[in-house]
Design an enzyme around this catalytic site. Structure first.
Site, PDB file in Angstrom:
ATOM      1  N   LYS A  74       0.824  -1.378   0.060  1.00 23.93           N
ATOM      2  CA  LYS A  74      -0.081   0.238   0.102  1.00 23.93           C
ATOM      3  C   LYS A  74       1.058   1.264   0.105  1.00 23.93           C
ATOM      4  CE  LYS A  74      -4.461  -1.939   1.293  1.00 23.93           C
ATOM      5  NZ  LYS A  74      -5.666  -1.773   2.346  1.00 23.93           N
ATOM      6  N   LYS A  94      -4.680 -10.963  -5.848  1.00 27.81           N
ATOM      7  CA  LYS A  94      -6.082 -11.326  -5.140  1.00 27.81           C
ATOM      8  C   LYS A  94      -6.996 -10.363  -5.469  1.00 27.81           C
ATOM      9  CE  LYS A  94      -5.992  -8.471  -0.973  1.00 27.81           C
ATOM     10  NZ  LYS A  94      -6.622  -8.208   0.127  1.00 27.81           N
ATOM     11  N   LYS A 118     -10.830  -4.899  -3.215  1.00 24.37           N
ATOM     12  CA  LYS A 118     -11.791  -3.739  -3.455  1.00 24.37           C
ATOM     13  C   LYS A 118     -11.049  -2.450  -4.098  1.00 24.37           C
ATOM     14  CE  LYS A 118     -13.708  -4.178   1.482  1.00 24.37           C
ATOM     15  NZ  LYS A 118     -12.717  -3.654   2.647  1.00 24.37           N
TER      16      LYS A 118
HETATM   17  P1  ATP Z   1      -8.263  -3.435   0.138  1.00 21.84           P
HETATM   18  O1  ATP Z   1      -8.321  -3.725  -1.296  1.00 21.84           O
HETATM   19  O2  ATP Z   1      -8.798  -2.188   0.201  1.00 21.84           O
HETATM   20  O3  ATP Z   1      -7.076  -3.698   0.820  1.00 21.84           O
HETATM   21  P2  ATP Z   1      -9.551  -5.937   0.786  1.00 21.84           P
HETATM   22  O4  ATP Z   1     -10.615  -6.354  -0.245  1.00 21.84           O
HETATM   23  O5  ATP Z   1      -8.449  -6.586   1.104  1.00 21.84           O
HETATM   24  O6  ATP Z   1      -9.509  -4.163   0.962  1.00 21.84           O
HETATM   25  P3  ATP Z   1     -10.346  -5.876   3.741  1.00 21.84           P
HETATM   26  O7  ATP Z   1     -11.212  -5.253   4.229  1.00 21.84           O
HETATM   27  O8  ATP Z   1      -8.976  -5.512   3.723  1.00 21.84           O
HETATM   28  O9  ATP Z   1     -10.692  -5.959   2.206  1.00 21.84           O
HETATM   29  O10 ATP Z   1     -10.527  -7.339   4.084  1.00 21.84           O
HETATM   30  C1  ATP Z   1     -11.466  -7.986   4.838  1.00 21.84           C
HETATM   31  C2  ATP Z   1     -11.364  -9.441   5.083  1.00 21.84           C
HETATM   32  O11 ATP Z   1     -11.598 -10.008   3.770  1.00 21.84           O
HETATM   33  C3  ATP Z   1     -10.092  -9.881   5.536  1.00 21.84           C
HETATM   34  O12 ATP Z   1     -10.335 -10.779   6.074  1.00 21.84           O
HETATM   35  C4  ATP Z   1      -9.295 -10.308   4.334  1.00 21.84           C
HETATM   36  O13 ATP Z   1      -8.438 -11.281   4.824  1.00 21.84           O
HETATM   37  C5  ATP Z   1     -10.426 -11.008   3.563  1.00 21.84           C
HETATM   38  N1  ATP Z   1     -10.151 -10.904   2.068  1.00 21.84           N
HETATM   39  C6  ATP Z   1      -9.591  -9.610   1.391  1.00 21.84           C
HETATM   40  N2  ATP Z   1      -9.591 -10.078   0.151  1.00 21.84           N
HETATM   41  C7  ATP Z   1      -9.471 -11.347   0.102  1.00 21.84           C
HETATM   42  C8  ATP Z   1      -9.561 -12.352  -1.051  1.00 21.84           C
HETATM   43  N3  ATP Z   1      -9.417 -12.033  -2.372  1.00 21.84           N
HETATM   44  N4  ATP Z   1      -9.685 -13.658  -0.721  1.00 21.84           N
HETATM   45  C9  ATP Z   1      -9.969 -13.873   0.384  1.00 21.84           C
HETATM   46  N5  ATP Z   1     -10.204 -13.124   1.502  1.00 21.84           N
HETATM   47  C10 ATP Z   1     -10.003 -11.913   1.173  1.00 21.84           C
END
Ligand code: ATP
Ligand code: LTN
Length: 326
Positions: free
Chosen positions: A111, A192, A195
């Site tokens: 990040k 991965k 968001k």
């Molecule tokens: P950002 O893109 O803003 O970093 P994010 O999509 O990683 O956000 P978070 O709010 O950080 O979302 O994560 C919430 C939960 O979802 C955490 O437990 C994280 O491990 C899980 N998570 C996020 N992305 C994935 C993914 N692609 N596969 C499985 N679990 C995920």
């Protein structure tokens, strides 16, 4: 019966990765455990947020928690900034953390990459996350595999303080699912699903409409073999879609491979679209029912009160052992 704690950042549309990696586990755990689920808004401001959007996203995540089946009669649901002990314990843990270990965190490196200056909050993100967890004597933390390093540093901080002062905190463990632990981006299965990804077709939000679901799946990257077989190393695109399929149906990976033996990707994708549309529809409907209800606010108010009662006791224990106050 164990204490469970987890959190999701209110930073955008909750997608299939968040759901299958983390939130689906939240629901499964609540019958047998004492669960606390948080909307971690203080973490969200480690990167820039628009105040109006942030406020909307906080309530969106809260409504989604309830829409997927988290039951406020069984679990505590609350917003992190409403319980000030998170920030207090966050500071305390910061004082026991080392800049070396924090700079090794891959989420911080990812990040922070390409920024001219990196916010200190982004650097200290893991100590606040450790505070979230340790504040409730948490034993189990259901998260996606990308959070493994943050769980490890939480355990290190816990043990470092316990070794110095005696039993202050309970040592938590991460809980990662096999199939949903890492859902990959639909346009590039080596990354991965995230968001913050710019390409809308790389992800499917839990609130996306049927047309978007169809478009994203039909355009999802696979390979040229046309064989529906689970092989994450050599066929990451189709394997990722199989993971999503199995999570939303009662078919196992083997049953899916058998069903589509000799059939090809076209039919597989069409069926997956249907499975997803049927799976997400009830969530979407429930979400719209509760998003603007008074019930949502009273669930969050009540959750914050119950969370604060636990947090106050644990923080008091930590202050006493460390010698703060008088
Ligand atoms: P950002 O893109 O803003 O970093 P994010 O999509 O990683 O956000 P978070 O709010 O950080 O979302 O994560 C919430 C939960 O979802 C955490 O437990 C994280 O491990 C899980 N998570 C996020 N992305 C994935 C993914 N692609 N596969 C499985 N679990 C995920
Ligand atoms: N870092 C997590 C969100 C998070 C969290 C937590 C998860 C903040 N505090 C405590 C579990 C327990 C993420 O999703 N990126």
């Amino acid at each position: 019966m164990g204490r469970v704690f987890s959190g999701v950042q209110p930073t955008g549309n909750i997608h299939l990765g968040n759901y299958l990696g983390a939130i689906k586990q939240f629901v499964d755990l609540q019958d047998e455990n004492d669960c606390i689920y948080c909307i971690v808004d203080l973490h969200a401001i480690t990167v820039e947020q628009d105040p109006k959007e942030l406020r909307e996203h906080i309530l969106d995540v809260a409504a989604l928690y309830l829409a997927v089946g988290i039951d406020p009669k069984k679990s505590i649901v609350f917003v992190q900034s409403k319980v000030p002990q998170h920030a207090e314990l966050g500071w305390l843990l910061t004082c026991y953390s080392y800049t070396g270990e924090l700079s090794r965190m891959t989420q911080f490196k990812d990040k922070g990459k390409g920024r001219e200056s990196v916010p200190t909050g982004l650097f200290m993100y893991p100590t606040l996350m450790a505070a979230d967890i340790l504040l409730y004597d948490t034993e189990i933390v259901p998260v996606g595999i990308d959070q493994k390093q943050h769980i490890e540093i939480t355990r290190d901080l816990c043990n470092r303080i316990n070794n110095k002062y005696g039993e202050v905190f309970v040592e938590p463990d991460g809980r990662f699912l096999k199939e949903g632990a890492k859902i990959m981006a639909l346009d590039d299965p080596t990354k991965k699903m995230s968001k913050s990804a710019a390409n809308e077709l790389s992800k499917i939000g839990l609130l996306d409409d049927d047309a978007k679901i169809k478009k994203a799946i039909m355009k999802a990257t696979t390979d040229s073999e046309g064989i529906v077989k689970y092989d994450m190393d050599n066929k990451p695109g189709i394997s990722n879609l199989i993971n999503i399929y199995t999570a939303f149906s009662d078919l196992s990976v083997e049953e899916i491979e058998k069903k589509y033996d000799g059939v090809g990707y076209g039919q597989f994708k069409k069926d997956l679209v249907e499975v997803l549309i049927n799976g997400l529809k009830p969530i979407r409907e429930k979400f719209h029912e509760i998003r603007n209800s008074d019930e949502l606010i009273s669930v969050l108010d009540d959750g914050a009160k119950r969370a604060e009662a636990i947090a106050t006791e644990v923080l008091k224990r930590a202050y006493n052992k460390i010698g703060l106050g008088y």
